[in-house]
Each structure stands twice: as C-alpha cells, then as structure tokens.
Design an enzyme around this catalytic site. Structure first.
Site, short mmCIF file in Angstrom:
data_model
loop_
_atom_site.label_atom_id
_atom_site.label_comp_id
_atom_site.label_asym_id
_atom_site.label_seq_id
_atom_site.Cartn_x
_atom_site.Cartn_y
_atom_site.Cartn_z
N ARG A 175 0.87 -1.18 0.00
CA ARG A 175 0.00 0.00 0.00
C ARG A 175 0.90 1.22 0.00
NH1 ARG A 175 -4.31 -1.29 4.89
NH2 ARG A 175 -5.14 -3.25 4.06
N ASP A 220 0.67 5.56 0.87
CA ASP A 220 -0.17 6.60 1.46
C ASP A 220 -0.52 7.67 0.43
OD1 ASP A 220 0.02 5.35 3.95
OD2 ASP A 220 1.86 6.43 4.45
N ARG A 234 9.41 7.39 5.53
CA ARG A 234 9.35 8.84 5.67
C ARG A 234 9.96 9.29 7.00
NH1 ARG A 234 3.29 10.31 4.56
NH2 ARG A 234 4.06 12.37 5.22
#
Length: 254
Positions: A50, A52, A201
């Site tokens: 997945r 974001d 991140r």
C-alpha cells in the site's frame, strides 16, 4: 482461471493512496474500474503493497484472476487495453501471465523505496512533485554514516507513525540504506523485507535533520534504542517517496 501479474507506476499527487477508497480516489479503484470494462467478472486486485496519499510508485505489483473464457485478446494486448482506460498519471508498465499460485503480497521477498531530495537554494521545478526541497546545506557524509547504522534487524518503533492501536511487532530487517548524491539531487535508497507505517518517511526526515546538524550521526543508535517515536526526527513529506521495486526471489522482481 487465468492469473495475471501487473507492474504499476503512478504519480500519487492526485490520489488518496493505493488502496480502494469510499471516495473512489484510490489508485486501485481506477485500475479495477478499467479491468471491469474489459472483463465481465470485474476482477479485484491483490497488491504487494500500500502507499499513502501523495506517495508515488514505479514498481508496485498486483495480481488478478479471470475465467479463461473471458480472455479474448492476445496476451501482449492486455497492457495496451488497460492503459487506454486509465488517466495519464497511472500506467501499467507490465502485464504478464502468472503461475496459478503466484501471490503479489505473500510471494514478495523484499521492497525498495527511494526518497528524493533537492538540496539547493532554488527548487528544480521539474522535480517539484517528486522531491523534497531542502534549501539549507546538508552534511551528506553525516547522513550516510547514520544511514549505514540502520541496516540490519532492528526494532523500528521510533520511526513509525501511530495508527491508533498498540504496535506489537516493530522488528524489521533493512538490507540496504544508502544515500546517493548527484549534484544537488540526493536519493535515499531503502530496501528491506517489510516496512512499518510511514517508516521510510520517518527515516528520510531524520536523516535530513542529521544533515542539517539537528542531531549527530551517532544519535541514530540512541533513537533505535529508545523505541519511542518522539525520540527521532520528523516525517519527510509524502511527495518525495517512491515505491521503486518489489522483489520476488527466483521468480524475478516487479
């Protein structure tokens, strides 16, 4: 049944991430809508990963199945047919027959993410959607020293965002964490078997803050030991992150 493996690239700027959304603004929604126009069974995608909202992909892998009777085109035409029904910021890079047992998620042996930074007083307008503009000078050797200390099997609790539920297992293995410099363009390359929510991140943001002198390179070990998100640095902006590749061992990568 026939199973197909797709390798997918997209610019995540306009999308709410990969996963299907009630709004219909997941990348998955648009590709499944295209497949539904091609095949009456309206196949659903199973993905390797997945991403974001705002995060990009160059090599996300997904698979789907359809009854053999519904596939009425040469296999080489599938990529053309799907892409003709997609917006310009989503593209299927490869569409091939897969073994009946192939699973995009469970067969994956690793992933590579890349994070782009433009380290110059003036932003490069051609990279504004795929790189974080950091105008201050960065100590790249310090960032590289810190990045090397993240390689290995570690508890990365200090680099993941809280999703609202207790995190039971935060141990992950990084096989690569390096920083390449080409003029003002820095690329952080992170590879591993699996990643926590917003972990890349968190790593990228912390490494930049080390480059800015806000933490010493050696602090990365203390951050890992703390096992507390408050101990490390900021999350880098979403738009600099790209899911670059998914690896599948002997069966090849995405």
């Amino acid at each position: 049944m026939l199973r197909f493996k797709l390798t997918i690239a997209y610019d995540g700027k306009a999308w709410q991430g990969w996963q299907s959304q009630k709004s219909g603004l997941g990348v998955q929604d648009r590709i499944e809508a295209a497949l539904a126009r091609l095949f009456p069974c309206a196949p659903k995608l199973t993905s390797s990963s997945r991403t974001d909202a705002g995060v990009h992909a160059f090599g996300l892998v997904a698979h789907f199945e359809i009854p053999r009777a519904e596939f009425r085109m040469p296999a080489r035409h599938l990529i053309l047919a799907v892409n003709a029904l997609l917006p310009d910021d989503i593209r299927v890079r490869s569409a091939v027959r897969a073994a009946p047992g192939f699973h995009a998620r469970f067969d994956a042996t690793g992933k590579q993410y890349r994070y782009g930074i433009w380290n110059h007083p003036a932003m490069n307008p051609l990279l504004r959607h795929t790189a974080w503009h950091v105008p201050q000078p960065l100590d790249v050797p310090a960032m590289q020293e810190a990045a090397a200390q993240l390689i290995g099997r570690r508890d990365f609790r200090s680099f993941t965002a809280n999703r609202g539920a207790p995190l039971e297992d935060a141990v992950r293995t990084l096989t690569r964490c390096e920083i390449r410099k080409a003029g003002p363009k820095l690329t952080i390359i992170i590879e591993g078997g699996g990643f926590l929510y917003k972990m890349c991140r968190g790593i990228a943001g912390t490494l930049v803050q080390i480059g800015q002198g806000k933490y010493p390179a050696a602090a990365i070990v203390e951050m890992l030991d703390e096992q507390d998100r408050r101990a490390s640095g900021m999350n880098a902006p979403a738009h600099g992150l790209i899911l670059w590749r998914v690896f599948y061992g002997k069966t090849g990568d995405g």
